[in-house]
Design an enzyme around this catalytic site. Structure first.
Site, short mmCIF file in Angstrom:
data_model
loop_
_atom_site.label_atom_id
_atom_site.label_comp_id
_atom_site.label_asym_id
_atom_site.label_seq_id
_atom_site.Cartn_x
_atom_site.Cartn_y
_atom_site.Cartn_z
CD GLU A 1 -15.51 23.68 13.14
OE1 GLU A 1 -16.67 23.37 13.51
OE2 GLU A 1 -15.20 24.81 12.75
CG HIS B 1 -16.25 32.30 3.91
ND1 HIS B 1 -15.70 32.37 2.65
CD2 HIS B 1 -17.28 31.42 3.81
CE1 HIS B 1 -16.37 31.57 1.82
NE2 HIS B 1 -17.34 30.99 2.52
CG ASP C 1 -13.46 34.56 1.33
OD1 ASP C 1 -13.62 34.10 2.47
OD2 ASP C 1 -13.99 34.05 0.31
O1 LIG Z 1 -24.58 26.70 15.77
C1 LIG Z 1 -23.52 26.76 15.15
C2 LIG Z 1 -23.42 26.58 13.76
C3 LIG Z 1 -22.18 26.66 13.17
N1 LIG Z 1 -21.07 26.94 13.90
C4 LIG Z 1 -19.76 27.09 13.25
O2 LIG Z 1 -19.95 27.73 12.00
C5 LIG Z 1 -19.06 27.20 11.04
C6 LIG Z 1 -19.89 26.73 9.85
O3 LIG Z 1 -19.04 26.51 8.77
P1 LIG Z 1 -19.30 25.34 7.70
O4 LIG Z 1 -19.41 24.05 8.37
O5 LIG Z 1 -18.21 25.43 6.67
O6 LIG Z 1 -20.73 25.64 7.13
P2 LIG Z 1 -21.40 26.91 6.37
O7 LIG Z 1 -21.48 28.06 7.25
O8 LIG Z 1 -22.64 26.38 5.75
O9 LIG Z 1 -20.31 27.17 5.22
C7 LIG Z 1 -20.33 27.74 3.95
O10 LIG Z 1 -18.93 27.96 3.68
C8 LIG Z 1 -18.12 26.78 3.73
C9 LIG Z 1 -16.66 27.20 3.56
O11 LIG Z 1 -16.46 27.79 2.30
C10 LIG Z 1 -18.57 25.78 2.66
O12 LIG Z 1 -17.81 24.59 2.76
C11 LIG Z 1 -20.06 25.48 2.84
O13 LIG Z 1 -20.52 24.63 1.81
C12 LIG Z 1 -20.88 26.78 2.87
O14 LIG Z 1 -22.26 26.50 3.12
C13 LIG Z 1 -18.30 26.07 11.70
O15 LIG Z 1 -17.02 26.54 12.06
C14 LIG Z 1 -19.11 25.75 12.96
O16 LIG Z 1 -18.30 25.35 14.04
C15 LIG Z 1 -21.15 27.09 15.27
O17 LIG Z 1 -20.14 27.32 15.94
N2 LIG Z 1 -22.37 27.00 15.86
#
Ligand SMILES: O=c1ccn([C@@H]2O[C@H](COP(=O)(O)OP(=O)(O)O[C@H]3O[C@H](CO)[C@@H](O)[C@H](O)[C@H]3O)[C@@H](O)[C@H]2O)c(=O)[nH]1
Length: 476
Positions: free
Chosen positions: A368, A20, A119
């Protein structure tokens, strides 16, 4: 026509979670680049996430104290969902978040923003902003497609009227034929038992807000942008993908540590499009057995890979998930690279050696992957991730499902996906053949559309102009 923006002051308040915060901070930068005064509000423990992203930009930072001590049960400094040591502590975190309302009220009175972009997970803010006459916009963190599916499923409850022996249903009243399993529905009701009608409050705040700002772009899900506006009847502006939105954004969003990460040197030695990147977001945990199967599947596929195993996934650091000789074999053959901890995801996805992405379908990761023009292997786990999977596989046709059938937050509640199924999905996406090539072509084209959307006169660029004009007119 130039827009008068100098009287606009927008306060952004992102939920303290990795999925977020970065998109909202990037969004604030976008508004700031167009001459709008913007402030990010966060807790002291989260400034290290905000500062590198806003450095060299006019975005201001304001702090709100986090009540760790008052919400007894949370370790000191635990101010982000990703730093919670165990899922049992999540209710304490949610309670602490609700306790932010008093200082939030005070901060708004001091800073006097005329617009807030908040948010969706802070539904209690709407009472405060309404009282103070501030225009509140909501940021949901996800896309139009999952919001439209959620709306339809909540409205018609198709999964609740099925005969017991019927496992799947068609989502009614939406533009495509989308089939889901009963077990893949994001059943908000079940979660609400613990969370004090949390999702009812989220829905109420959404309805009372001025509208929604979306990290998406029109060309990705045009039917669902229209459906959301005309059928659901909500105001919305799609101004993303925000990770692409200004020149050098990927560079400015990533830190020097990210850019020096060893995996990038490793990728430099690989052939274009030859490496599969495997990462399940910031919050997902897996059992040791499941990690073992992933390792077996990846090795059997014979494609080079980067596998990210964050601390939260490898919950017990001594967890014995590696197949015998796994690390030695992949290192020797230079076939695989295991990252323990945080991966520089944006840099990896955009490296030319990467040719595919195995993802849990969090909205940010999905977007992404799309921006990088990559085909995906989808492995949703919880929340709206099963809906995002359908967008990738059925609507955009740029992915292959690994075959996860059940929505479950806890790893021990999930069915095991065997190495053979993983190998099958990897071969479909990374292998040769007409179908794989057609999928790669569609993914590349979509990546180009994402880039065009944020360029001057692109759909998201124009949409942001429209939003700023509208907000400026509300606050002359
Ligand atoms: O080693 C890592 C792991 C993650 N990321 C970043 O972390 C973010 C992860 O976001 P997302 O892919 O949306 O996953 P979650 O963190 O699991 O997101 C939560 O929030 C999202 C947005 O509301 C929802 O779509 C998901 O279901 C919910 O689990 C992304 O930008 C990735 O690029 C990194 O840079 N490095």
């Amino acid at each position: 026509m130039a827009t008068k923006t100098q009287d606009l002051h927008i306060l952004f308040f992102p939920y303290m979670a990795p999925g977020h915060m970065p998109p909202m901070i990037n969004m604030a930068k976008l508004f700031a680049n167009r001459g709008v005064r913007t402030t990010i509000l966060t807790t002291p423990g989260n400034t290290s996430i905000v500062k590198p992203i806003i450095s060299n930009s006019p975005v201001e930072l304001a702090l709100i104290p986090f009540p760790s001590a008052a919400a007894s049960g949370l370790p000191e400094g635990c101010e982000n969902l990703s730093s919670i040591p165990s899922p049992d502590l999540i209710p304490y975190f949610l309670r602490a978040v609700f306790m932010l309302s008093e200082p939030f009220d005070q901060i708004l009175k001091e800073l006097h923003p005329n617009v807030t972009i908040i948010d969706a997970f802070f539904p209690w803010t709407i009472d405060i902003t309404s009282k103070l006459g501030i225009t509140q916009l909501i940021f949901t963190g996800s896309g139009f497609f999952p919001l439209c599916l959620t709306d339809s499923i909540e409205k018609y409850k198709p999964h609740e009227t099925l005969p017991a022996e019927t496992e799947s249903f068609l989502v009614p009243g939406i533009p495509h034929r989308i089939e889901l399993l009963k077990t893949q529905v994001f059943d908000i009701g079940k979660i609400d038992i613990k969370h004090l009608d949390f999702f009812d409050k989220v829905r109420d705040a959404d309805k009372r807000s001025y509208g929604t700002v979306m990290n998406s772009f029109y060309e990705l899900e045009p039917d669902y942008v229209e459906h959301y506006r005309t059928v659901i009847g909500r105001r919305a502006w799609q101004i993303g993908p925000v990770s692409l939105c200004s020149e050098g954004m990927i560079k400015s969003t990533t830190t020097t540590t990210d850019r020096n990460h060893e995996c990038l040197r490793w990728l430099d030695e690989k052939q274009p499009g030859s490496v599969l990147y495997v990462c399940f977001g910031s919050l997902c945990a897996f059992s040791g057995d499941q990690l073992h199967e992933i390792a077996l599947g990846l090795v059997a596929s014979n494609h080079a890979f980067i596998l990210v195993v964050p601390k939260v996934i490898e919950r017990d650091e001594k967890m014995d998930w590696m197949p015998e000789g796994f690390e030695g074999r992949i290192n020797e053959a230079k076939k695989g690279f295991v990252i323990r901890g945080w991966a520089p995801q944006l840099l990896i996805l955009n490296h030319e050696a990467v040719g595919g992405f195995m993802t849990h379908c969090g909205w940010n990761s999905t977007l992404e992957g799309v921006c990088a023009g990559l085909p995906m292997i989808t492995w949703p786990l919880f929340a709206e991730q099963f809906y995002n999977e359908r967008l990738v596989v059925d609507v955009l046709k740029i992915g292959v499902a690994v075959g996860m059938k059940e929505h479950a937050l806890m790893p021990e509640d999930r069915p095991l996906i065997h190495g053979m199924e993983i190998e099958r999905a990897v071969s479909c996406v990374m292998g040769g053949g007409e179908e794989a090539e057609a999928m790669r072509k569609r993914a590349r084209e979509l990546g180009e559309m994402a880039k065009s959307a944020v360029m001057e006169d692109g759909s998201s660029y124009t949409e942001l102009t429209r939003l700023i004009s509208e907000l400026s007119a509300l606050h002359p």
